[in-house]
Design an enzyme around this catalytic site. Structure first.
Site, PDB file in Angstrom:
ATOM      1  CG  ASP A 306      -2.040   0.988   1.134  1.00 19.11           C
ATOM      2  OD1 ASP A 306      -2.163   1.643   0.081  1.00 19.11           O
ATOM      3  OD2 ASP A 306      -2.789   1.134   2.123  1.00 19.11           O
ATOM      4  CG  ASN A 664      27.797 -39.281  10.128  1.00 20.94           C
ATOM      5  OD1 ASN A 664      28.015 -38.694   9.080  1.00 20.94           O
ATOM      6  ND2 ASN A 664      26.588 -39.379  10.658  1.00 20.94           N
TER       7      ASN A 664
END
Length: 834
Positions: A306, A664
């Site tokens: 707006d 890992n």
């Protein structure tokens, strides 16, 4: 009781009924979050592996696996739980409030504190916080589409309905989760929390949030990795059985390989990265209501907004009050002042500006309010009826958009005498409005009509009015807005204005701030377009002016259909559908309830500069998330692939299952700091989108480089060093872990790695894990994992191979991104040295 509950009674009822919220549980969130970590398929695989190890008598192996599982779950839990608590703290800053009457006074309280018996005061824009009976109402229309699916608002008024009436037929009752579209009401709360109608059918009516591009990309990446993992694991397991390896060792090795191949910390990394992005954005004045919105904001390439308060200062001044001839009029000012100060609907800056112009001598006490016809988005006007001392009639004062006020008029004041509203007089009014609009004024119309006294008034009375004059408001553009728009354009974001204001005002503001304004589409023109025609015109339109609120959703949908990632910024009642439709809904802290609840982001300041900072934060978050993907698909993926194939040719397993899991775990530790990493300017310059094809090409390129050096390492250990089983496994563990840690510094940037500085936390963790990788064979307890001390010549050779691997990866990176630019002929992909 008309004064409402006392505070003491309200507290007692809150204790008895519980908070006014859905899903309130007595379970401890931290415990639940921790237990949730063990539902991961990867964790279940490891638990299965530990059970198998214990069952076959490998107790030490089972203990090691269990410790690694616990460590991994604790890491994931601390990250995800910390992220969730951070989000709770942020969303608490924008908690919804409701207006109630207690101890005879009107007050704002948290929605969660509403109890049965509370008197709730509702007005246009409110989300209804509890099921209740209507005590008083004035033109109260409520949208119940969430519950009933009915698109049209339902009129609410005091009364009685049948006990077996359907939800949509209960005109004297309001329900939680529905919203007030117009008018006001006073309601007695009857049911709250889990006892409301909304709670009873919540599972079937919860709005499903569409899957974002980022979430879809993560899902596809998960599918890709799962397919690769299953294919390799099954192949390796059965190949090892054919080679007559021990079945249990082969099973454990295959399961560990599956874990090594999978980015099991990806959910935690994403949560942490997005939550950190949300905290950073909060510091810049942007509260994130949905984490996915962080990435979506970074992908946005079109922002619709707006004008008022966003492109302009939003501090509106009443500059003039004029009669129909354009002459300053004190009478028009007094009538406008009565209308603005006596209306009880939505608070708005225009009425505040009128009230701020009150001067000494404005004696409004002689006028008594009789009734009010509230504003709505169809009529676009508001009327107040007053009764003045010493007069036998009532005066209706109507204020609103000039055209809508004129639609209710049949005459116009010519000085003090009403004259028929002829075509010439109508044209003169239109010309004045256009001229003022071209000067940047927002113009409202004002009209009046006198009635014989009566008890109440309705919309039908807004006829045969006399046009009395104009109200001229000035809302200048924000200082620096032109620079902000240029900065957005430099980041690949176009801005389009969607305004209910007059086209001339919108064009004047756009021209002032440097926004394109040649192509304008008005609401009336849009109403005549088909969906296909709007689809064709939307992208080329600069300004959408004189737009009805219900047209905004169609505009956003058309732009999204053109392939844009669209952001929409709104704070009004009818902005909710457009906020839902947009890829990224943006509202402000002062917005009405329905707009705030529909938005993904809440701005604490209505400022495009805040959005600009949010875009940068969103792109930084996306870039850091993609770094973990890059790390996972480079050395980690390549090492696991090499290990799988090496197991087919070596007389022993390249690594034991416990060694793979430890590898890992340690290689993932630095990735937890990815959220803190610095991001090159080139990676935030344009919108970034998920591309699974790019991920696949990256994985193949860097996976092949990694695997090539893995085989060099195998050759060095076996052919040059003559390593046996334990020396080979220890040497391969050290080299594999170091390369996975070092590659982080290569793939985290598109520049040469020495030209881009990583964050201190990322560097520190990578260095610490690297030192641990080199020293772990010499530490006490290393034999638990099957490690033995490495001779210095072997360690030196592994370091040389690692350095060669890093040099090759840097060269491969330069080739890969140069090839990507040529592939798409995309000059916006930054070259490595920029």
């Amino acid at each position: 009781m008309p004064g409402g509950l006392s505070m003491d009674e309200a507290q007692a009822r809150l204790h008895a009924a519980g908070p006014n919220a859905l899903g309130h549980s007595g379970g401890h969130p931290a415990v639940i979050a921790f237990l949730r970590q063990f539902r991961s398929p990867l964790v279940l695989i490891l638990i299965f592996a530990a059970v198998v190890s214990a069952f076959v008598g490998e107790g030490s192996e089972a203990i090691i696996i269990a410790i690694i599982v616990l460590a991994s779950c604790v890491l994931s839990f601390t990250q995800e739980y910390g992220a969730s608590r951070a989000m709770e703290a942020l969303t608490a800053r924008i908690a919804r409030k409701a207006s109630v009457r207690r101890d005879g006074k009107e007050m704002l309280i948290a929605v969660e504190e509403i109890v049965p018996g509370d008197i709730i005061l509702l007005s246009a824009g409110n989300l209804i916080p509890a099921d209740g009976v209507v005590l008083e109402a004035c033109d109260c229309n409520v949208s119940e589409s969430l519950l009933t699916g009915e698109a049209f608002p339902v009129v609410k008024a005091p009364g009685v309905c049948a006990p077996d009436a359907q939800l949509g037929e209960r005109g004297n009752v309001v329900f939680t989760g529905t919203s007030v579209r117009s008018g006001t009401a006073t309601v007695l709360a009857v049911r709250t929390g889990e006892r409301t109608e909304f709670a009873s059918i919540a599972a079937t009516i919860v709005r499903r949030v569409p899957e974002t591009e980022f979430a879809r990309g993560i899902r596809r990446f998960g599918y890709l990795m799962t397919e690769v993992m299953l294919a390799i694991v099954i192949l390796v397991f059965f190949a090892n059985l054919l080679l007559e390896r021990p079945p249990i060792d082969s099973l454990l090795f295959s399961l560990a390989l599956a874990v090594g191949l999978t980015p099991e910390l990806l959910p935690a990394i994403i949560s942490v990265t997005l939550a950190r992005g949300a905290r950073t954005m909060a510091a810049s004045g942007v509260i994130v209501r949905r984490l996915d919105a962080v990435e979506n904001l970074g992908s946005m390439d079109l922002l619709c907004t707006d004008k008022t308060g966003t492109l302009t200062e939003g501090v509106i001044h009443l500059d003039a009050c004029a009669d129909p001839c354009g002459v300053a009029s004190e009478q028009v000012r007094r009538w406008a002042l009565l209308n603005a100060t006596l209306q009880t609907g939505m608070a708005n800056p225009l009425d505040e500006a009128i009230a701020a112009g009150r001067i000494e001598g404005d004696d409004l006490a002689r006028c008594t309010k009789v009734d009010e016809i509230p504003y709505d988005f169809i009529r676009k006007r508001l009327s107040v009826v007053v009764r003045q001392e010493g007069r036998s009639d009532d005066l209706l004062i109507c204020k609103g958009a000039v055209q809508n006020v004129m639609d209710a008029c049949s005459s116009v004041f010519d000085r003090e005498d009403p004259q028929p509203l002829s075509v010439d007089r109508t044209k003169a009014i239109d010309d004045r409005v256009r001229d003022w609009g071209a000067q940047g004024y927002r113009v409202l119309g004002l009209a009046v009509r006198r009635f014989p006294r009566k008890a109440s008034y309705a919309r039908e009375d807004e006829t045969e009015l006399t046009f009395a004059g104009f109200l001229l408001f000035l809302d200048p553009p924000k200082p620096g807005m032109a620079d902000t728009l240029k900065a957005l354009a430099a980041r690949g974001i176009r801005v389009k204005m969607i305004s209910g204001d007059n086209r001339y005002v919108a064009m004047h503001v756009a021209e002032t701030i440097g926004l394109p304004h040649r192509n304008v589409l008005t609401g009336r023109e849009l109403a005549e377009l088909t969906k296909e025609a709007l689809f064709a015109r939307a992208a080329g339109t600069d300004i959408f002016a004189e737009i009805d609120p219900n047209q905004k959703e169609s505009i956003i949908a058309a732009l999204r259909k053109r392939g844009h990632v669209v952001g929409y910024m709104g704070d009004g009642i009818n902005d909710a559908p457009a906020l839902h439709e947009a890829d990224i809904g943006i509202s402000v802290d002062s917005a009405v309830d329905v707009a705030r609840e529909a938005a993904d982001l809440i701005l604490l300041q209505r400022d495009l500069g805040v959005v600009l900072r949010g875009v940068d934060d969103g792109r930084t978050t996306f870039a850091n998330t993609m770094k973990y993907i890059a790390i996972t698909t480079s050395a980690n993926f390549g090492n696991m692939i090499s290990m799988a194939f090496a197991s087919l040719f070596l007389p022993f397993l390249p690594l034991l299952a416990s060694q793979i899991l430890l590898n890992n775990l340690l290689s993932d530790v630095p990735s937890l700091a990815i959220a803190t990493d610095n991001v090159d300017a080139g990676q935030t310059r344009i919108p970034r989108h998920w591309d699974i094809g790019y991920v696949r090409r990256f994985m193949v390129t860097f996976g092949l480089v990694s695997s090539a050096f893995d085989f060099v390492t195998f050759g060095f250990l076996i052919l040059v060093a003559g390593a046996g089983e334990q020396i080979f496994q220890t040497g391969w563990f050290v080299e594999s872990l170091i390369t996975q840690l070092a590659i982080v510094m290569i793939v985290r940037t598109r520049k040469p790695f020495w030209k881009s500085r990583p964050s201190g936390l990322l560097s520190g963790l990578a260095l610490a894990m690297g030192v641990l990788a080199i020293t772990i064979p010499y530490l006490p307890g290393a034999n638990w994992f099957g490690f033995v001390p490495l001779p210095m010549p072997i360690m030196a050779g592994l370091i040389v191979i690692t350095l060669a691997y890093l040099a090759a990866s840097e060269a491969a990176k330069r080739w890969f991104f140069a090839h990507e630019r040529r592939r798409f002929m995309d000059p916006t992909v930054p070259s490595p040295d920029k």
